[in-house]
Design an enzyme around this catalytic site. Sequence first.
Site, PDB file in Angstrom:
ATOM      1  N   CYS A 382       4.066  23.994  11.404  1.00  0.00           N
ATOM      2  CA  CYS A 382       4.100  24.343   9.977  1.00  0.00           C
ATOM      3  C   CYS A 382       4.404  25.827   9.747  1.00  0.00           C
ATOM      4  O   CYS A 382       5.550  26.241   9.918  1.00  0.00           O
ATOM      5  CB  CYS A 382       2.807  23.897   9.312  1.00  0.00           C
ATOM      6  SG  CYS A 382       3.019  23.680   7.538  1.00  0.00           S
ATOM      7  N   HIS A 508       2.913  18.341  10.271  1.00  0.00           N
ATOM      8  CA  HIS A 508       1.721  18.416  11.126  1.00  0.00           C
ATOM      9  C   HIS A 508       1.659  17.192  12.043  1.00  0.00           C
ATOM     10  O   HIS A 508       0.978  16.213  11.720  1.00  0.00           O
ATOM     11  CB  HIS A 508       0.452  18.471  10.258  1.00  0.00           C
ATOM     12  CG  HIS A 508       0.276  19.783   9.573  1.00  0.00           C
ATOM     13  ND1 HIS A 508      -0.459  20.814  10.111  1.00  0.00           N
ATOM     14  CD2 HIS A 508       0.770  20.235   8.402  1.00  0.00           C
ATOM     15  CE1 HIS A 508      -0.419  21.860   9.293  1.00  0.00           C
ATOM     16  NE2 HIS A 508       0.317  21.537   8.248  1.00  0.00           N
ATOM     17  N   GLU A 510       0.089  16.695  14.692  1.00  0.00           N
ATOM     18  CA  GLU A 510      -1.245  16.441  15.258  1.00  0.00           C
ATOM     19  C   GLU A 510      -2.013  15.383  14.475  1.00  0.00           C
ATOM     20  O   GLU A 510      -2.912  14.731  15.005  1.00  0.00           O
ATOM     21  CB  GLU A 510      -2.046  17.759  15.329  1.00  0.00           C
ATOM     22  CG  GLU A 510      -2.542  18.348  13.995  1.00  0.00           C
ATOM     23  CD  GLU A 510      -1.516  19.204  13.259  1.00  0.00           C
ATOM     24  OE1 GLU A 510      -0.309  19.071  13.542  1.00  0.00           O
ATOM     25  OE2 GLU A 510      -1.927  19.998  12.372  1.00  0.00           O
TER      26      GLU A 510
HETATM   27  N1  GLN Z   1       1.482  28.665   4.452  1.00  0.00           N
HETATM   28  C1  GLN Z   1       2.623  27.860   4.785  1.00  0.00           C
HETATM   29  C2  GLN Z   1       3.144  27.073   3.597  1.00  0.00           C
HETATM   30  O1  GLN Z   1       2.437  26.803   2.659  1.00  0.00           O
HETATM   31  C3  GLN Z   1       2.318  26.936   5.933  1.00  0.00           C
HETATM   32  C4  GLN Z   1       1.217  25.962   5.665  1.00  0.00           C
HETATM   33  C5  GLN Z   1       0.633  25.350   6.898  1.00  0.00           C
HETATM   34  O2  GLN Z   1       0.728  25.916   8.001  1.00  0.00           O
HETATM   35  N2  GLN Z   1      -0.002  24.223   6.756  1.00  0.00           N
HETATM   36  O3  GLN Z   1       4.274  26.671   3.598  1.00  0.00           O
END
Ligand code: GLN
Length: 551
Positions: A382, A508, A510
């Site tokens: 992410c 994500h 995971e």
């Molecule tokens: N802060 C980043 C976004 O909002 C990544 C978010 C995250 O790692 N879940 O895009």
Amino acid sequence: MAKYIFVTGGVTSSLGKGIIAASLAKLLQARGLRVTIQKFDPYINVDPGTLNPYEHGECYVTEDGAETDLDLGHYERFLNIYTSQANNVTTGRIYQTVINKEREGDYLGKTVQVVPHITDEIKRRMMLLGEKKEFDIILTEIGGTVGDIESLPFIEAVRQLQWEMPDEDCIVVHLTLIPYLKAAKELKTKPTQHSVKLMSENGVHPDILVCRTERPLGDDLKRKIALFCNVKENAVIEAADASTIYEVPILMMREKLDLIVLQKLNITKHNEPELGKWRVFLEKIRHPHSKVMIGLIGKYIELQDAYKSILEAFIHAGAENDCKVQIVNVHSEYITEENVSEKLTGLDGLLVAPGFGFRGVDGKIVAIKYARENKMPFFGICLVMQMSAIEFARNVLGIMDADSTEMQPDTANTVIDMMEEQKKITMKGGTMRLGSYPCILKENTLAHSIYGVVEINERHRHRWEFNNQYLSRFEDAGMIASGINPQTGLVEIMELINHPFFIGVQYHPELKSTVENPQPIFVSFIKAAKDFSAGNSNNEPLKILSEMSRS
Ligand code: GLN
């Protein structure tokens, strides 16, 4: 009609109610019953999405985009089922519904009260999953500890449901602690007696007691607990400390927890438990053939619950590779150009963890650069796909002011920008890009070789995205977008072509790793780390390891 099992907790928090509930559900599922689990949390946040990981650990995201308690992750990992928005309810959500109904005039003329209006709404939500007629058994874990002011309406709702339903359709399993007093060399039952008494004062009497203990209870103590707490002797279950959470279903089976539950619910049609795959998995984590050291770079490493699903996905991927994954926590806030090699040399791979905000981001970028230059297996999730792009823009493309507007709102080179639809949003709760979206993989890429299919679905939780205006420059220089959302063109996966294993994903992965279906990127990453460790890393595309691909 579905039958209901409520799981409450007493004496203290952190007894592992989620794991006990998931283990019981697993055993019932292994006997051929259709089971699901839900969690009711007593706090007033509408969901845990707005909570800091230090407060509440990881925020788990479901297929349908609910931001939920991390116990739902355990449910999915144990049962290999999807949960949903309906599987996690908080006091905040209950009150929100009741207050909205009040404003709409649903209770015109009436005083709206905790009993019956709040408790009715809790009961309605508790029964909701049962209406679908998809399940034989619905387990409901009640968050918090009996005696907390906040959980009282939930206990009252359980009392009413137990009163409304036939005895054999609804039971209560209470998890308690039997502490061992070193000085007295004795296990003590008094806290459990008090906790059961407290429940009884609220009108709920547990049918089964699951007793967490560091030492074997023995028959005498079980009899004493049974007598003083007014449950049958075979309904006192010992829950000894386990070396891994995945052992708990087996321990509970040895204690016959599933059998006593089936007896109390009067379920006679069930099979012998089918836990063959589970046992194979357990054997693999107990007796690995090799070991890799993976650096987990994050800013919440002091609190292991913050990266729960990542850590569990590594256990699944390790088992698939017959390999122990030793996690080495590295705090991203303290990584600098000067100390990076000292901190990261000797590791076999780097997973740089997701997150929000600028704290620790510079250290993450330094770590990414280290993995890129040293051809160390690298996996970024992410925020870290975004930071990999920033690192590449600055250090390879020479765009020195490349940044994300999350970190630097007025940079000229917004390589990572807020998604267009996010710019209009003012409310923080539940408004990110959440849940499952499709992604199309480019053929002949690392991503494609990992998944072995062209279309995948993975879960998201973010507001920022890669700015496609820069994509051709990235691709010309060797960082390609190997996964794209078919509807929006949003970049979901970036990878380096001249590197044995360097992958960043906007989603994500995971969150979808389970014991039965280890997540493919984690599995391939561990394979790459094993190769790196053996000194035989090369630029050959990775082989697909087994039947891991899921769409
Ligand atoms: N802060 C980043 C976004 O909002 C990544 C978010 C995250 O790692 N879940 O895009």
